[in-house]
Every structure is written in structure tokens, then in C-alpha cells.
Motif scaffolding. Structure first.
Motif, PDB file in Angstrom:
ATOM      1  N   TYR A   1      61.114  28.503  11.322  1.00  0.00           N
ATOM      2  CA  TYR A   1      60.997  28.227  12.708  1.00  0.00           C
ATOM      3  C   TYR A   1      59.748  27.419  12.776  1.00  0.00           C
ATOM      4  CZ  TYR A   1      59.701  29.283  17.508  1.00  0.00           C
ATOM      5  OH  TYR A   1      59.485  28.799  18.862  1.00  0.00           O
TER       6      TYR A   1
ATOM      7  N   PRO B   1      60.746  42.850  18.049  1.00  0.00           N
ATOM      8  CA  PRO B   1      61.660  42.530  17.139  1.00  0.00           C
ATOM      9  C   PRO B   1      62.712  41.617  17.757  1.00  0.00           C
ATOM     10  CG  PRO B   1      61.050  44.637  16.808  1.00  0.00           C
ATOM     11  CD  PRO B   1      60.561  44.256  18.232  1.00  0.00           C
ATOM     12  N   GLU B   2      63.013  41.806  18.982  1.00  0.00           N
ATOM     13  CA  GLU B   2      64.200  40.958  19.658  1.00  0.00           C
ATOM     14  C   GLU B   2      63.599  39.545  19.728  1.00  0.00           C
ATOM     15  OE1 GLU B   2      63.204  43.922  20.783  1.00  0.00           O
ATOM     16  OE2 GLU B   2      64.817  45.076  20.371  1.00  0.00           O
ATOM     17  N   GLN B   3      62.385  39.166  20.229  1.00  0.00           N
ATOM     18  CA  GLN B   3      61.800  37.927  20.306  1.00  0.00           C
ATOM     19  C   GLN B   3      61.587  37.177  18.787  1.00  0.00           C
ATOM     20  OE1 GLN B   3      58.112  39.369  22.168  1.00  0.00           O
ATOM     21  NE2 GLN B   3      58.847  38.318  24.296  1.00  0.00           N
ATOM     22  N   MET B   4      61.198  38.193  17.807  1.00  0.00           N
ATOM     23  CA  MET B   4      61.423  37.340  16.475  1.00  0.00           C
ATOM     24  C   MET B   4      62.616  36.987  16.036  1.00  0.00           C
ATOM     25  SD  MET B   4      58.158  39.766  14.647  1.00  0.00           S
ATOM     26  CE  MET B   4      58.831  41.358  15.157  1.00  0.00           C
ATOM     27  N   LEU B   5      63.793  37.951  16.303  1.00  0.00           N
ATOM     28  CA  LEU B   5      65.097  37.638  15.839  1.00  0.00           C
ATOM     29  C   LEU B   5      65.643  36.523  16.484  1.00  0.00           C
ATOM     30  CD1 LEU B   5      67.589  38.295  14.149  1.00  0.00           C
ATOM     31  CD2 LEU B   5      68.211  39.993  16.238  1.00  0.00           C
ATOM     32  N   GLU B   6      65.126  36.413  17.918  1.00  0.00           N
ATOM     33  CA  GLU B   6      65.773  35.242  18.530  1.00  0.00           C
ATOM     34  C   GLU B   6      65.154  33.744  18.178  1.00  0.00           C
ATOM     35  OE1 GLU B   6      65.330  33.272  23.103  1.00  0.00           O
ATOM     36  OE2 GLU B   6      64.684  35.272  22.560  1.00  0.00           O
ATOM     37  N   LYS B   7      63.824  33.849  17.587  1.00  0.00           N
ATOM     38  CA  LYS B   7      63.338  32.522  16.763  1.00  0.00           C
ATOM     39  C   LYS B   7      63.927  32.360  15.697  1.00  0.00           C
ATOM     40  CE  LYS B   7      59.140  32.889  19.411  1.00  0.00           C
ATOM     41  NZ  LYS B   7      57.422  33.019  19.470  1.00  0.00           N
ATOM     42  N   ALA B   8      64.222  33.493  14.820  1.00  0.00           N
ATOM     43  CA  ALA B   8      65.031  33.202  13.395  1.00  0.00           C
ATOM     44  C   ALA B   8      66.321  32.609  13.748  1.00  0.00           C
ATOM     45  CB  ALA B   8      64.755  34.766  12.764  1.00  0.00           C
ATOM     46  N   ILE B   9      66.991  33.278  14.676  1.00  0.00           N
ATOM     47  CA  ILE B   9      68.467  32.407  15.038  1.00  0.00           C
ATOM     48  C   ILE B   9      68.296  31.201  15.426  1.00  0.00           C
ATOM     49  CG2 ILE B   9      70.380  32.517  16.590  1.00  0.00           C
ATOM     50  CD1 ILE B   9      69.749  35.736  16.846  1.00  0.00           C
TER      51      ILE B   9
ATOM     52  N   TYR C   1      61.429  33.354  10.293  1.00  0.00           N
ATOM     53  CA  TYR C   1      60.247  33.007  11.329  1.00  0.00           C
ATOM     54  C   TYR C   1      59.151  34.056  10.739  1.00  0.00           C
ATOM     55  CZ  TYR C   1      57.507  34.095  15.460  1.00  0.00           C
ATOM     56  OH  TYR C   1      56.346  34.405  16.407  1.00  0.00           O
TER      57      TYR C   1
END
Length: 246
Positions: free
Chosen positions: A65, A42-50, A33
Motif C-alpha cells: 500500500y 483492523p477494518e481500516q487496515m484491511l481496506e488498505k490491504a484490499i 499494508y
């Protein structure tokens, strides 16, 4: 290009232990992402990478993404939810397309075709929902709905002393992978007091080629119970007559 080059380096580092034999290569899959702003946590970015890693196609090891893809996925999930509801409310209907023998123009079989009937948009063809149903692993529920409708119809014809003919049912990827699929179908046939020889399962060629060994186990078991099997769309892929013989 810079990111993809980094992925190659990361993959090489992960597999660094493979310098000696035996070799056990680990195929890493990456979700990527690229944030547009610095306002995301960072949590929001990680969610999109997942989310990206969960959508990596079979012919690649990475996926970037894409907000458009996210919107499309949301629409797919909405369709899947509607399909689940339609299965409960009886909005699916099964038609029977006859198979005609050219020599004497007699009906010698039929193919069961499912349609989705909605009050707002009318009749939907399978192209509108089967792909999403297969992706989210509910296609087997649709297959079993069709199978039950076929058994119910044949049973009604049998009770009215009508001449019976084999009816073919298309199988999805999800159904082919179910361990107890053949046993369940035989049990349903027995409940309707039907001969399994009246049911023919159509397996798409491309699905057979995905896992030929597993498909062979399923076909052998279906034949053991007395069901018929056929290859659908034969010749579209790489299937050969020699492969059919195995």
C-alpha cells in the motif's frame, strides 16, 4: 524482505496439495499494508490491504500500500468521471488526419483522432485520458463515440456526393474484448447505409499479443462483415510477419 519471505511460505502452504499429479498450481496474490501508527482499526487496515491487492501489477504477485498511489488513483477516478460527463455533454471532438499517397499526393484515407475540448484548459490529447479510461473499462465508450462520428461524417460526405476514402479507428483493449463489438459496428454502419469497407480498425500490436486467439476471432468476424483491419505500432513488440499470417 522478511514479509516477502513469509509470502513465499504462504504460497508454498497453499500449494502443498500439489505433491501428486496432476498439478494445479494456485497463484496467490497479496496486498500488504504496513500501518504507521496503532490508531487505525483492523477494518481500516484491511481496506488498505484490499486496495493494495487490487493494484498488483501483472509482473508481480504482491503490492505494498502506497498513500501516493492512492492519491494518484483518486485523480484517475476524477478524470474518469470527467470523461463520462464529457461523453454526455459533447465535449469530445474527432479530427481526421489525412493519409497521403506519395506517388501522386492524393488523399487515400484518414485516421480518426479524438480530442477532449474543455473550457478551462483547451484541447487535451488522448494521452491525458485514454490510459485511465482503459484501466477503468470505459475506453470502449470512447471508441464507439469515435466510430459513430466517423460513420456520421462518411454518411454526410456520401449525401453530398463527395469522394469517399477509408477512415481508420483505433481500438482499445476494452473494445477488443467485447464479445458483440463487431456486430454492434456492423449494425451502426447499416443504420448509416455505409459500406463497412470504408472503416479500418487499427489494433495495437501489444494488445494483439495479450490474447492472440481472441484477437483472431474478432478480426475474422470484422473481415466477415467487410471491415478492414490493420496492426498499429507494428514492430515495437515481438510481433512477426509469420504471426500476422495466422
Amino acid at each position: 524482505e522478511e514479509i516477502l519471505a513469509k509470502l513465499v511460505t504462504i504460497s508454498a502452504s497453499i500449494n502443498a496439495f500439489n505433491e501428486e499429479t496432476p498439478v494445479f498450481p494456485l497463484n496467490a496474490v497479496f496486498g500488504i499494508y504496513l500501518p504507521d501508527t496503532n490508531s487505525e482499526t483492523p477494518e481500516q487496515m484491511l481496506e488498505k490491504a484490499i486496495f493494495a491487492v487490487s493494484n498488483v501489477p501483472s509482473d508481480r504477485r504482491y503490492y505494498f500500500y502506497d498513500s501516493e498511489h492512492l492519491e494518484k488513483t483518486a485523480n484517475h477516478l476524477k478524470t474518469v468521471s470527467s470523461v463520462n460527463k464529457a461523453l454526455r455533454t459533447g465535449d469530445f471532438i474527432v479530427y481526421f488526419q489525412p493519409k497521403i499517397r506519395i506517388a501522386d499526393h492524393r488523399v487515400v484515407g484518414a485516421e480518426a483522432l479524438i480530442r477532449w475540448r474543455t473550457s478551462r484548459d483547451g484541447i487535451h490529447s488522448p494521452d491525458m485520458f485514454l490510459e485511465q479510461a482503459d484501466r477503468y473499462r470505459i475506453a470502449s465508450q470512447i471508441d464507439m463515440f469515435v466510430f459513430n462520428e466517423v460513420c456520421r461524417t462518411l454518411s454526410r460526405w456520401q449525401q453530398h456526393n463527395r469522394e469517399l476514402c477509408p477512415i481508420s479507428v483505433n481500438l482499445s483493449r476494452t473494445s477488443i474484448k467485447l464479445e458483440n463489438f463487431a456486430d454492434t459496428c456492423f449494425s451502426i454502419c447499416s443504420q448509416y447505409n455505409l459500406s463497412p469497407a470504408l472503416i479500418e480498425f487499427d489494433l495495437r500490436e501489444d494488445l494483439l499479443l495479450e490474447d492472440l486467439a481472441h484477437a483472431k476471432v474478432l478480426i475474422d468476424k470484422l473481415h466477415y462483415f467487410g471491415f478492414r483491419c490493420a496492426v498499429d505500432k507494428f514492430g515495437v513488440g515481438a510481433c512477426s510477419l509469420q504471426m500476422l499470417g495466422t
